[in-house]
Design a protein around this motif. Structure first.
Motif, PDB file in Angstrom:
ATOM      1  N   PRO A 263      25.436 121.306   9.590  1.00 25.38           N
ATOM      2  CA  PRO A 263      26.668 120.566   9.310  1.00 25.38           C
ATOM      3  C   PRO A 263      26.407 119.329   8.450  1.00 25.38           C
ATOM      4  N   VAL A 264      27.432 118.879   7.751  1.00 26.03           N
ATOM      5  CA  VAL A 264      27.338 117.695   6.905  1.00 26.03           C
ATOM      6  C   VAL A 264      27.087 116.454   7.769  1.00 26.03           C
ATOM      7  N   SER A 265      26.115 115.626   7.358  1.00 26.36           N
ATOM      8  CA  SER A 265      25.871 114.370   8.055  1.00 26.36           C
ATOM      9  C   SER A 265      26.793 113.304   7.486  1.00 26.36           C
ATOM     10  N   ARG A 266      27.135 112.333   8.315  1.00 24.70           N
ATOM     11  CA  ARG A 266      28.139 111.337   7.920  1.00 24.70           C
ATOM     12  C   ARG A 266      27.720 109.953   8.389  1.00 24.70           C
ATOM     13  N   LEU A 267      27.925 108.952   7.507  1.00 25.80           N
ATOM     14  CA  LEU A 267      27.724 107.554   7.867  1.00 25.80           C
ATOM     15  C   LEU A 267      28.962 106.771   7.482  1.00 25.80           C
ATOM     16  N   ASN A 268      29.521 106.043   8.428  1.00 23.61           N
ATOM     17  CA  ASN A 268      30.679 105.210   8.129  1.00 23.61           C
ATOM     18  C   ASN A 268      30.241 103.975   7.357  1.00 23.61           C
ATOM     19  N   VAL A 269      31.071 103.551   6.418  1.00 21.78           N
ATOM     20  CA  VAL A 269      30.844 102.306   5.698  1.00 21.78           C
ATOM     21  C   VAL A 269      31.631 101.232   6.431  1.00 21.78           C
ATOM     22  N   ALA A 270      30.963 100.146   6.799  1.00 30.37           N
ATOM     23  CA  ALA A 270      31.560  99.160   7.698  1.00 30.37           C
ATOM     24  C   ALA A 270      32.902  98.659   7.188  1.00 30.37           C
ATOM     25  N   GLY A 271      33.972  98.966   7.931  1.00 24.54           N
ATOM     26  CA  GLY A 271      35.304  98.454   7.604  1.00 24.54           C
ATOM     27  C   GLY A 271      35.932  99.164   6.425  1.00 24.54           C
ATOM     28  N   PRO A 272      37.258  99.174   6.320  1.00 25.14           N
ATOM     29  CA  PRO A 272      37.928  99.769   5.162  1.00 25.14           C
ATOM     30  C   PRO A 272      37.540  99.028   3.884  1.00 25.14           C
ATOM     31  N   LYS A 273      37.155  99.763   2.873  1.00 19.68           N
ATOM     32  CA  LYS A 273      36.726  99.167   1.616  1.00 19.68           C
ATOM     33  C   LYS A 273      37.611  99.656   0.481  1.00 19.68           C
ATOM     34  N   VAL A 274      37.829  98.796  -0.494  1.00 17.88           N
ATOM     35  CA  VAL A 274      38.637  99.159  -1.650  1.00 17.88           C
ATOM     36  C   VAL A 274      37.923  98.675  -2.899  1.00 17.88           C
ATOM     37  N   THR A 275      37.778  99.511  -3.887  1.00 20.11           N
ATOM     38  CA  THR A 275      37.273  99.123  -5.183  1.00 20.11           C
ATOM     39  C   THR A 275      37.709 100.149  -6.201  1.00 20.11           C
ATOM     40  N   SER A 276      38.027  99.675  -7.390  1.00 14.37           N
ATOM     41  CA  SER A 276      38.480 100.587  -8.433  1.00 14.37           C
ATOM     42  C   SER A 276      37.358 101.496  -8.913  1.00 14.37           C
ATOM     43  N   GLU A 277      36.117 101.145  -8.581  1.00 10.65           N
ATOM     44  CA  GLU A 277      34.982 101.952  -9.030  1.00 10.65           C
ATOM     45  C   GLU A 277      34.736 103.166  -8.151  1.00 10.65           C
ATOM     46  N   LEU A 278      35.342 103.211  -6.985  1.00  9.88           N
ATOM     47  CA  LEU A 278      35.103 104.317  -6.064  1.00  9.88           C
ATOM     48  C   LEU A 278      36.364 105.141  -5.866  1.00  9.88           C
ATOM     49  N   GLN A 279      36.199 106.439  -5.961  1.00 10.78           N
ATOM     50  CA  GLN A 279      37.294 107.364  -5.723  1.00 10.78           C
ATOM     51  C   GLN A 279      36.891 108.323  -4.611  1.00 10.78           C
ATOM     52  N   ASP A 280      37.869 108.794  -3.882  1.00  8.36           N
ATOM     53  CA  ASP A 280      37.592 109.768  -2.831  1.00  8.36           C
ATOM     54  C   ASP A 280      36.956 111.014  -3.450  1.00  8.36           C
ATOM     55  N   GLY A 281      35.825 111.433  -2.867  1.00  9.49           N
ATOM     56  CA  GLY A 281      35.127 112.608  -3.374  1.00  9.49           C
ATOM     57  C   GLY A 281      34.109 112.311  -4.457  1.00  9.49           C
ATOM     58  N   GLN A 282      33.906 111.027  -4.780  1.00 15.65           N
ATOM     59  CA  GLN A 282      32.979 110.657  -5.855  1.00 15.65           C
ATOM     60  C   GLN A 282      31.524 110.781  -5.400  1.00 15.65           C
ATOM     61  N   ALA A 283      30.679 111.333  -6.275  1.00 14.42           N
ATOM     62  CA  ALA A 283      29.248 111.411  -6.003  1.00 14.42           C
ATOM     63  C   ALA A 283      28.620 110.041  -6.226  1.00 14.42           C
ATOM     64  N   VAL A 284      27.857 109.562  -5.246  1.00 12.95           N
ATOM     65  CA  VAL A 284      27.231 108.247  -5.309  1.00 12.95           C
ATOM     66  C   VAL A 284      25.794 108.344  -4.793  1.00 12.95           C
ATOM     67  N   LEU A 285      25.108 107.222  -4.819  1.00 15.18           N
ATOM     68  CA  LEU A 285      23.811 107.096  -4.169  1.00 15.18           C
ATOM     69  C   LEU A 285      23.938 106.054  -3.063  1.00 15.18           C
ATOM     70  N   ALA A 286      23.550 106.424  -1.866  1.00 18.41           N
ATOM     71  CA  ALA A 286      23.580 105.501  -0.732  1.00 18.41           C
ATOM     72  C   ALA A 286      22.227 104.812  -0.623  1.00 18.41           C
TER      73      ALA A 286
END
Length: 391
Positions: A263-286
């Motif tokens: 199954p897919v592993s998941r990590l929550n990002v602390a608190g609701p975050k908003v930025t124009s640089e991030l879109q739902d489903g965007q590939a990133v590096l954690a």
């Protein structure tokens, strides 16, 4: 002492660019470290400050006065070289006094300056010895003493500890730190060793291929690396960088790590975050620092979340234990306290919420996340100013 300002500096050899648009400031009394791998241009930049290298364009100012075109002897700087550069036929006393003698300083003044520097560096018993009779650490102290005796505006150090063994490097690093604390001198120090940079500097300039990547205090560089290069260069072990998919809804945001074997592993990002640089489903590096991963019960006071991992390798180092893990099909390293009970195989770990950083997968730049409450507060403050007619 003095301030240093490097403005729009370029250095090329023919068509080959060595330094590209360097802009660096060092305030009076600051310990500035130029940090980067071999070939990044840091020693060339130091040589340009010293006047040993001509620059292609730009300017170098010491105490707000341009030194471009001045000979090294006219810049009021002192340089400590990697190779010590001591005269083998002269005693320590003669090596320290040589520059003063050339400048016509009286024997009485030379003796006073030598006594002062010898006392500062604790090399009084060595003054009548030749360099061949000294250890590497003692030679380096003499090289530093030759620079100190001049009381220059700026001290330049070109990888002064790289020729010493590991223990002596630690000892000399501490000596240089103590010396700086006593003198509060303006120092520009070149090294490829991040531990030297983090322990000595008040400001670090990280370089790569002749380009400045980030300038900041050791804490800023470590806690908020501007890109994946800095994140991977600073830290031992370096920051873990894991491919992930960014997800969010009105309840919060999280990172998903694809896993071909479960199954897919998941990590929550602390608190609701908003930025124009991030879109739902965007590939990133954690980005996750190794010390931000712990076993349940071993974490600090900050908020944490659990995640399953597979331990593939355990490496005790004495003071710490490095554990090579696989999370969501991706390798990463955890730095755990000594004597932490570990066994190979599946285990549950905790990750500090506040330690998770997100980088743009394409550009490598860190994405600054803004808390929703902060945005709302800023919007209300702006609205109040608008109503008052102040903006």
């Amino acid at each position: 002492m003095a301030s240093l300002s490097i403005k729009n500096l370029h250095k090329s050899y023919g068509d080959i660019a060595i330094l590209n648009d360097i802009n660096v400031e060092a305030r009076d009394g600051e310990f500035l470290v130029l940090l980067g791998p071999s070939g990044c241009g840091k020693s060339t930049l130091l040589s340009a400050i010293a006047g040993l290298e001509d620059i292609t364009s730009g300017d170098i100012l010491i105490d707000n006065e341009s030194v471009e075109g001045l000979e090294p002897k006219d810049r009021d700087i002192a340089m400590v070289f990697q190779s010590y550069a001591l005269y083998p036929t002269m005693t320590v006393r003669e090596n320290i006094a040589f520059g003063m003698k050339v400048r016509g300083i009286s024997a009485q003044e030379r003796d006073k300056a030598i006594a002062r520097v010898a006392d500062t560096l604790q090399i009084q018993p060595l003054l009548d010895r030749k360099p061949s009779q000294l250890s590497g650490g003692q030679r380096q102290r003499v090289a530093i003493g030759r620079a100190l005796v001049r009381s220059p505006k700026i001290f330049l150090f070109d990888e002064p500890l790289s020729n010493l063994d590991a223990k002596l490097r630690v000892d000399m690093r501490a000596e240089i730190k103590k010396l700086y604390q006593r003198l509060q001198a303006t120092i520009v120090y070149v090294t490829h060793d991040q531990v030297e940079a983090m322990t000595l500097a008040t400001k670090i300039v990280i370089m790569k291929s002749g380009v400045v990547q980030q300038i900041g205090s050791p804490e800023e560089i470590y806690d908020k690396p501007v890109n994946t290069y800095v994140a991977g260069f600073i830290g031992s072990p370096p920051m873990n960088l894991i491919p992930a998919v960014y997800r969010f809804d009105r309840n919060g945001s999280w990172l998903e790590f694809a896993n071909n074997h479960g199954p897919v592993s998941r990590l929550n990002v602390a608190g609701p975050k908003v930025t124009s640089e991030l879109q739902d489903g965007q590939a990133v590096l954690a980005g996750i620092r190794p010390e931000a991963i712990s076993l349940p019960g071993d974490s600090g006071s900050g908020a944490v979340q659990a995640i399953d991992a597979t331990i593939e390798l355990i490496e005790p180092t004495g003071s710490d234990i490095y554990a090579d893990l696989v999370i969501g099909g991706h390798p990463l390293t955890a730095r755990l306290r000594s004597k932490t009970p570990l066994n190979l195989g599946r285990a549950t770990f905790c990750v500090e919420n506040s330690a998770i950083q997100i980088f743009n997968e394409q550009t490598g730049l860190r994405i600054e996340q803004v808390d929703v409450q902060t945005l709302e507060r800023q919007a209300l403050q702006a609205a109040g100013k608008l109503a008052a007619g102040s903006i």
